[in-house]
Every structure is written in C-alpha cells, then in structure tokens.
Design a protein around this motif. Structure first.
Motif, PDB file in Angstrom:
ATOM      1  N   GLY A   8      13.924 -44.236 -38.858  1.00  0.00           N
ATOM      2  CA  GLY A   8      13.932 -43.309 -39.981  1.00  0.00           C
ATOM      3  C   GLY A   8      13.561 -41.904 -39.601  1.00  0.00           C
ATOM      4  N   GLY A   9      13.593 -41.595 -38.322  1.00  0.00           N
ATOM      5  CA  GLY A   9      13.191 -40.284 -37.817  1.00  0.00           C
ATOM      6  C   GLY A   9      11.961 -40.401 -36.946  1.00  0.00           C
ATOM      7  N   ALA A  10      11.850 -39.523 -35.967  1.00  0.00           N
ATOM      8  CA  ALA A  10      10.700 -39.565 -35.058  1.00  0.00           C
ATOM      9  C   ALA A  10       9.423 -39.229 -35.807  1.00  0.00           C
ATOM     10  CB  ALA A  10      10.911 -38.585 -33.911  1.00  0.00           C
ATOM     11  N   HIS A  11       8.419 -40.103 -35.689  1.00  0.00           N
ATOM     12  CA  HIS A  11       7.141 -39.905 -36.360  1.00  0.00           C
ATOM     13  C   HIS A  11       6.129 -39.312 -35.370  1.00  0.00           C
ATOM     14  CE1 HIS A  11       9.045 -42.697 -39.161  1.00  0.00           C
ATOM     15  NE2 HIS A  11       8.109 -42.390 -40.056  1.00  0.00           N
ATOM     16  N   ASN A  12       5.562 -38.169 -35.727  1.00  0.00           N
ATOM     17  CA  ASN A  12       4.533 -37.516 -34.922  1.00  0.00           C
ATOM     18  C   ASN A  12       3.205 -37.565 -35.654  1.00  0.00           C
ATOM     19  OD1 ASN A  12       6.120 -36.514 -32.676  1.00  0.00           O
ATOM     20  ND2 ASN A  12       7.069 -35.117 -34.135  1.00  0.00           N
ATOM     21  N   VAL A  13       2.118 -37.643 -34.906  1.00  0.00           N
ATOM     22  CA  VAL A  13       0.802 -37.634 -35.534  1.00  0.00           C
ATOM     23  C   VAL A  13       0.565 -36.283 -36.195  1.00  0.00           C
ATOM     24  CG1 VAL A  13      -0.343 -36.920 -33.384  1.00  0.00           C
ATOM     25  CG2 VAL A  13      -1.662 -38.055 -35.195  1.00  0.00           C
TER      26      VAL A  13
END
Length: 338
Positions: A133-138
């Motif tokens: 669902g898209g790159a997740h970044n902190v």
C-alpha cells in the motif's frame, strides 16, 4: 522531569575543533560542548545529555557521538557509534531517548532498543509487508508507560495509510511483525507541504495514547533517499480541546528557501478524528530563539570563527532536574537589602 535542549553542530574556521552548542529551552544560556567524533554532513536527531545523535541523509543509519566538556587534541579521537547496523536502504530512521540511557530505534524495517555504545544489537524486530500500500516510513515514537508506540506512514503521494506498532521496553524486541496486522489509520486531509504538517500530523496526538513524551518527523523521501528533515517533540501527554486531540512541544523550523534549520519554536499540533480517519488538523507555532542566538550566546566561542552545519541541529533530552544558575549570572532586577 523532562528538560529539553536545542543543539547545533559546527566547526572552527581556523582549527580542526568541532563544537556542539546546547541551549536549554526556556533559558538564554548556550553551553559549549565538544563531540568525541566529527559528525559533519549529517542531519540532526534526538539525543540525551551524554550523546548527540545524527541521521545520515542517504540511508537509515543513525550515527551517535559522545559529548565532552573539553576538547580533544587531536579532535575526533573516537569513532562514530552506530545504532543497530549501517543500512543502505532509502527509508527513514528515528530514535527516542529513554531515561535509563537506552534509545528506541526505528531504522527502515527494523526496531531496536539499545545504548549508543553497544557494539552490536542483542536482537531486533523486523516489520514485514512494510511496502504494501506504499512504502511506510517511521514518523513518530512515543513512550507510553512501559511500552513504546511507533507510527509508520506512507508519504501520501500514493495513498494515505498509517500503522501503529507497540513494543515493550522491558526487553529488546525480536521476531517479525506483519505491518498489515497493525492498527491502520487514514486521512481525509490533503498532504500539506508547508513546514511541520504532513497528512498524518494530526493523527499523532489522537492514536498514540496517553504518552509521556513523543518524538516525530516527516515521512518525505526523495528517490535518492535525500530529504530535508523536519523534527519535533511533544513533552507532555495529549489533551482534548473542543473536537481536537492536541499535543504541545517544540519544532525545529526549516527555512523553505535554504533548507537550513533557523528557529526553535514552541508548537501545538491538533487533529479531529472520525472513526479511524483524520478529518482535520491544525498547527500553531511561535519562534523562541534562533540558531544565530545560540552561536552569539555561547561563552568561549568566537562567532566569526564558527561555521555551523546547516542541517545539523537537533533536540536533546535530559531526565534530571537542571541545575539552578548561580544568582550572580542574572542580576537584572535584583536588589540587595541590608
């Protein structure tokens, strides 16, 4: 007691000396410290009284160097310490200090809890499906009792999705967690590229619980991993104001034209939720002092001989009551009565 300092890194123009300027927020006194290793060309992060932490601009590695009260000769006698392992991933990283000297680290798809001078990590937790669902970044880490809550977010250019991971602080995290199993939150708010606001900003005080304090950053990344890092922290639990959940603390204000840190601001971020979706958000901030104020207010530092690293500015936590300055350092308005 949580006390916050603004820190700025720089170098001498006439020598090899490296400096870290520390100014307690709420005072006008800048302390001069010396990093044990050179930290040039890094982006500021969150440290404690003993360590200053810096993010590399091109990967998820977080560098850290110990602060000294006196300069070393020659300077830079120790190596940079790295949290976790060095990474080449074009993802985000974030660290949050704890009061026992450890740090909670989210670096790319891994989560650690360790000390800066640990030679290796004891264990780490891996997040699978972090690109679904898209790159997740902190984007945020909060201390909630004996746990840390960590928010990961997409950039918003391919859909809005934020996930919250909870880890215990009593033991190093380990194993694998599927990102898709974590609580998910969306937003009806369009991404705001102005400083300090992302599509998920108003989610932080709404979904991370009654935290004691929280650090946060932007999720934006370029295709090469470079970014202008906006960072801030909330120094007290969230509270309700009308329809909004709000958090108050401090932001480092980045000049939109130069990308340089220029001002330290008090700030309040708010968000209005409906179910699991953010419907509206707000940001109010007011500048407190500038990095120039720190440079010109540092005793023992010649401003004309000092070059600050444009993006190497951060926030530093102290969990002890700060010492009271001697009365003769601030005589304005005093009167002796005999």
């Amino acid at each position: 007691m949580l006390t916050l300092y603004a820190v700025a890194y720089g170098t001498s123009n006439s020598s090899d000396a490296n400096y870290v300027l520390r100014r307690q927020i709420g005072t006008d006194i800048t302390q001069l410290n010396y990093p044990a290793a050179q930290t040039s060309a890094n982006i500021g992060g969150f440290g404690n009284e003993e360590w200053t932490a810096w993010h590399r601009s091109s990967n998820t590695a977080i560098a850290c160097t110990r602060l000294l009260e006196v300069d070393t000769d020659p300077p830079g006698q120790s190596d940079i310490s790295f949290f976790g392992i060095d990474s080449n991933s074009n993802a985000a990283s974030l660290c949050m200090p704890l009061d026992d000297g450890r740090f909670v680290i989210a670096s790319g798809t891994y989560v650690y809890i360790q000390r800066p001078d640990d030679e290796e990590y004891t264990s780490r937790l891996f997040l699978s499906n972090s690109a679904s669902g898209g790159a997740h970044n902190v984007v945020a880490i909060a201390k909630v009792g004996s746990t840390a809550k960590i928010m990961f977010s997409t950039r918003g250019n391919a859909g809005y999705d934020a996930r919250v991971l909870t880890v215990g602080l009593d033991a190093p995290p380990s194993g694998t967690v599927d990102m898709l199993t974590l609580p998910s939150y969306g937003s009806a708010v369009e991404d705001e590229l102005s400083y300090g606001m992302n599509w998920y900003s108003g989610l932080i005080p709404s979904v991370l619980g009654a935290f004691e304090y929280c650090v946060f950053r932007n999720a934006d990344r370029g295709s090469d991993g470079l970014l202008d890092l906006a960072i801030g922290c909330a120094t007290s639990p969230p509270y309700t104001d009308g329809t909004e959940s709000k958090m108050s603390g401090y932001l480092l204000l980045v000049d939109e034209d130069t990308g340089n840190f220029t001002r330290i601001c008090s700030a309040t971020v708010g968000g209005t939720m409906s179910g699991g979706s953010l419907m509206a958000q707000s940001l109010d901030y007011s500048p407190i002092f500038t990095t120039d104020d720190m440079i010109f207010g540092a005793a023992g530092l010649d401003p004309d001989d000092f070059s600050s690293e444009a993006k190497s500015c951060g926030l530093q936590f102290s969990f002890t009551v700060p010492p009271v300055s001697a009365f003769w350092t601030n005589l304005r308005g005093t009167q002796e009565i005999i």
